[in-house]
Write an enzyme that holds these catalytic residues in place. Structure first.
Site, PDB file in Angstrom:
ATOM      1  N   ILE A  58      -0.172   1.041   3.565  1.00  0.00           N
ATOM      2  CA  ILE A  58       0.872   1.653   4.372  1.00  0.00           C
ATOM      3  C   ILE A  58       2.090   1.761   3.458  1.00  0.00           C
ATOM      4  O   ILE A  58       2.463   0.793   2.803  1.00  0.00           O
ATOM      5  CB  ILE A  58       1.174   0.835   5.647  1.00  0.00           C
ATOM      6  N   SER A  59       2.669   2.954   3.380  1.00  0.00           N
ATOM      7  CA  SER A  59       3.778   3.180   2.445  1.00  0.00           C
ATOM      8  C   SER A  59       4.979   2.307   2.784  1.00  0.00           C
ATOM      9  O   SER A  59       5.191   1.924   3.940  1.00  0.00           O
ATOM     10  CB  SER A  59       4.218   4.644   2.488  1.00  0.00           C
ATOM     11  N   ALA A  60       5.768   1.999   1.773  1.00  0.00           N
ATOM     12  CA  ALA A  60       7.020   1.274   1.985  1.00  0.00           C
ATOM     13  C   ALA A  60       7.927   2.096   2.902  1.00  0.00           C
ATOM     14  O   ALA A  60       7.963   3.336   2.797  1.00  0.00           O
ATOM     15  CB  ALA A  60       7.713   1.020   0.655  1.00  0.00           C
TER      16      ALA A  60
END
Length: 212
Positions: A58-60
């Site tokens: 999950i992207s930052a």
């Protein structure tokens, strides 16, 4: 500390990146802890990418915010996302397009497509459709798209995605193997394409017919 309080601290920290209040307000409404594995929920509001299994992340939050800002998302838009992951980015964009808009998000890995769909439903979003398929080919049945968000790095911008982008549309896509650049692709009213490099990023590779 409660999740909502942690979320507010995170969102406040993102203001230094020049992100608009509209994007930050949308992110404030999305419970990111719904979109990470249960054992990582305590880390949901740290500004870092987190593993979600199958060598995916999950992207930052700051990266989600930046991509939404670059896409300049408005209410009512139809958006294609390539790479559902856990569904978090789709949920943020769903907030931005509102009830009159729709997000079509394509995930290659069946287990993650199921995970994303479950998370999106749990969070209460009805304007998101999760499809398990090769996202590098886009999703021709619902084209054209006002915006396209690609959350994995391609060797070059896939031709089907350019074709499926509406006139006056915008795409944000990481490009490159090793040294990656986030590229903003725009199609003008006459159908001409322009490319602008935003800066260096790190994403997992796009796998598929037009990926790696």
């Amino acid at each position: 500390m409660e999740f909502e309080e942690r979320r507010k601290i995170l969102i406040d920290s993102l203001k230094v990146n020049g992100i608009s209040d509209r994007v930050l307000d949308a992110m404030m409404r999305v419970p990111r802890h719904f979109f990470v594995p249960e054992e990582l929920q305590d880390s949901a509001y740290i500004d870092l990418p987190l593993p979600i299994g199958y060598d995916q992340t999950i992207s930052a939050p700051h990266m989600v915010a930046i991509m939404c800002e670059l896409l300049d998302i408005s209410s009512g838009m139809k958006i294609l996302e390539v790479g559902s992951g856990s569904g978090y980015n789709a949920a943020v964009m769903a907030e931005l397009v509102g009830d009159k808009g729709h997000i079509y998000t394509v995930e290659r890995i069946p287990e993650l497509a199921y995970f994303a769909e479950k998370n999106i439903k749990r969070a209460g979003y009805k304007n998101v459709t999760v499809i398990q398929d090769d996202g590098s080919c886009g999703l021709a049945e619902h084209e054209p798209y006002d915006r396209i968000s690609v959350t994995s790095a391609a060797p070059e911008v896939p031709r089907p995605l350019i074709e499926q982008l509406a006139t006056e549309g915008i795409m944000a896509i990481p490009v490159g193997n090793g040294e990656q650049q986030l590229v903003v692709v725009k199609k003008d009213i006459e159908g001409s394409i322009s490319y602008k490099v935003w800066g260096g990023v790190i994403f997992v590779p796009l796998i598929g017919k037009y990926g790696y």
